[in-house]
Write a protein that holds these residues in place. Structure first.
Motif, PDB file in Angstrom:
ATOM      1  N   ASP A  13       0.808  -1.224   0.000  1.00 52.76           N
ATOM      2  CA  ASP A  13       0.000   0.000   0.000  1.00 52.76           C
ATOM      3  C   ASP A  13       0.843   1.276   0.000  1.00 52.76           C
ATOM      4  N   GLY A  40      -4.497  -4.363  -3.777  1.00 52.38           N
ATOM      5  CA  GLY A  40      -5.500  -3.343  -4.081  1.00 52.38           C
ATOM      6  C   GLY A  40      -4.733  -2.098  -4.477  1.00 52.38           C
ATOM      7  N   HIS A  41      -4.710  -1.794  -5.756  1.00 50.69           N
ATOM      8  CA  HIS A  41      -3.916  -0.661  -6.264  1.00 50.69           C
ATOM      9  C   HIS A  41      -4.859   0.462  -6.680  1.00 50.69           C
ATOM     10  N   ALA A 297      -7.490  -1.042   0.765  1.00 50.15           N
ATOM     11  CA  ALA A 297      -8.160  -0.930  -0.537  1.00 50.15           C
ATOM     12  C   ALA A 297      -8.838  -2.245  -0.921  1.00 50.15           C
ATOM     13  N   ARG A 303      -5.632   0.435   8.595  1.00 49.96           N
ATOM     14  CA  ARG A 303      -4.216   0.074   8.546  1.00 49.96           C
ATOM     15  C   ARG A 303      -3.525   0.545   9.815  1.00 49.96           C
TER      16      ARG A 303
HETATM   17 MG    MG Z   1      -2.886  -1.651  -1.811  1.00 54.40          MG
END
Ligand code: MG
Ligand code: GDP
Ligand code: IMO
Length: 420
Positions: A13, A40-41, A297, A303
């Motif tokens: 991330d 997860g971009h 994401a 987080r």
């Molecule tokens: Mg990510």
């Protein structure tokens, strides 16, 4: 030509998606080489936000080919959802995406094994994204897996059933209730949709592209501290997330690697369990999460947040031979009076700058403090315009790591980026 690589240098991330999207106009091909839908971009442009899980981040540029390499693991259900979203935007994914025949398939039962195994671990659970990543790579190395190219075989369904039945027997050891019927039906539909794509021998295609002087950008997923060999084992993912992973996951010789772009956040985050020496469990940590919008994401989990760890950063830069640093999210510090970075670990009273075998409670970070710049930086576009305090902070990091910082991202948006 050589292949350039974008890697995450922390626990994932770091902003790889945005950076790949920013760099894509300089390339002809973007290729994912490991991981799967645990990634997860996020990409933001034109007031829109997208999160990609399996599809490479070059997908929004019409002239770019996107390769899903042999090192990637694919869940046809999740891929299908991503493809449907792209189709709604008028993008024909089959026109832009090529898939390696050697990429492995995540079966519905891989997801169940992931969930059952995590549930059985109790307090020692990894904090997996539960996408079936670990069990799929286990079947790959255990030589049981199913690959994308197998979809074309006449006996594909038979082979699927055989592996599924093996999994069902394996699952008997867990006291875990499950039902795969609904997911399985969608999965089988996803397999049918996959047939519309071009399945390639990506090792040949990639090397031919390089011979033809095409420019390739390899997109890493997760981060170096989640690498199966060099990360904070066992709290890691199941693939090689470092530079060498691109060689394995695309069929590239090490001599064909060019620039290695290492992306790091100006602080650290980690989602899931495992050691995190500079973690902040106080108001400052909460502020980092709030201002940095640090929620997963892929899983939406909050987080964990903490100060930048230069001991860990130097370790991951070394392992991947990073040639250029890219810093994201320093804008999150705009309102901070002081900013800390960890410059050494004190272990049982002895200072070291080496990343130890195990990051246990004996590892106490030693910090250097920097004065905050107390200025909004998101609208700045030139390095020279940056506040002196931020430049001092950057200079210190460059000197410590010994690699130049070439790109500074100052917001989630594609356009809000400073290239030196
Ligand atoms: Mg990510
Ligand atoms: P990835 O997995 O490495 O692609 O990163 P993620 O997309 O999971 O998480 C990075 C988050 O930070 C996303 O929400 C991005 O939109 C956002 N982001 C990326 N670069 C910056 C930046 O420079 N500043 C801020 N404030 N947000 C950023
Ligand atoms: P991107 O590409 C952050 C973490 C999980 C868990 C551990 C193992 O978006 O940076 P897994 O599902 O692989 O079995 O989970 O790794 N993890 C990530 N953390 N970003 C990611 O990807 C991650 N992919 C996996 O949270 O701690």
């Amino acid at each position: 030509m050589k292949t350039d690589i974008v890697l995450g240098l922390q626990w994932g991330d770091e902003g790889k998606g945005k950076i790949v999207d920013v760099l894509t106009p300089h390339y002809d091909i973007v290729a994912r080489f490991q991981g799967g839908p645990n990634a997860g971009h996020s990409l933001e442009f034109d007031d829109m936000k997208f999160v990609l899980h399996t599809v490479p981040s070059g997908i929004f540029h019409s002239s770019i080919k996107n390769i899903i390499g042999n090192g990637v693991v694919i869940d046809p259900v999740i891929l299908q959802e991503e493809l449907d979203q792209l189709r709604k935007l008028g993008i024909d994914p089959a026109d832009r995406i090529l898939i390696s025949k050697k990429a492995h398939l995540i079966l519905p039962t891989h997801r169940i094994i992931d969930a059952a195994s995590e549930a059985s671990k109790g307090k020692t659970k990894i904090g997996s994204t539960l996408k079936g990543i670990g069990p799929t790579y286990m079947d790959k190395t255990g030589r049981n897996g199913l690959r994308v190219g197998d979809i074309l075989a006449d006996n594909f369904i038979e082979r699927y059933e055989a592996l599924k039945n093996k999994h069902i027997i394996f699952l008997r050891q867990f006291d875990y209730e499950y039902n795969i019927e609904e997911y399985e039906a969608t999965w089988l539909k996803g397999i049918e949709d996959l047939r519309k794509f071009q399945f390639i021998d990506s090792e040949y295609v990639i090397n031919q592209y390089l011979d033809d002087n095409k420019r390739i950008l390899a997109e890493g997923a997760q981060g170096s501290l989640l690498d199966i060999d060099f990360g904070t084992y066992p709290y890691v993912t199941s693939s090689n997330t470092i530079c060498a992973g691109a060689c394995i996951g695309l069929g590239l010789a090490p001599t064909r690697i060019g620039e290695v772009y290492g992306v790091y956040k100006a602080y650290c985050t980690r989602v899931g369990s495992g050691p995190f020496p500079t973690e902040l469990n106080d108001n400052e940590g909460e502020e980092l999460r709030r201002i940095g919008r640090e929620f997963g994401a892929t899983t939406r989990r909050p987080r964990r947040t903490g100060w930048l760890d230069l001991v860990a950063l130097k370790y991951t830069v070394t392992i991947s031979g990073v040639t250029q640093l890219i810093m994201t999210k320093s804008d999150v510090f705009d309102t901070f009076d002081t900013i800390k970075v960890c410059v050494a670990y004190s272990i049982k009273g002895k200072e070291t700058t080496m990343f130890p075998f195990e990051l246990n409670d004996d590892v106490i970070p030693v910090y250097k403090e920097f004065k905050g710049w107390k200025k909004e930086i998101s609208k700045l576009r030139k390095y020279d315009e940056l506040p002196a305090e931020l430049k001092d902070y950057i200079k210190f990091i460059e000197d410590y790591i010994g690699v130049p910082l070439k790109i500074i991202s100052v917001s989630p948006n594609r356009d809000e980026t400073i290239i030196r």
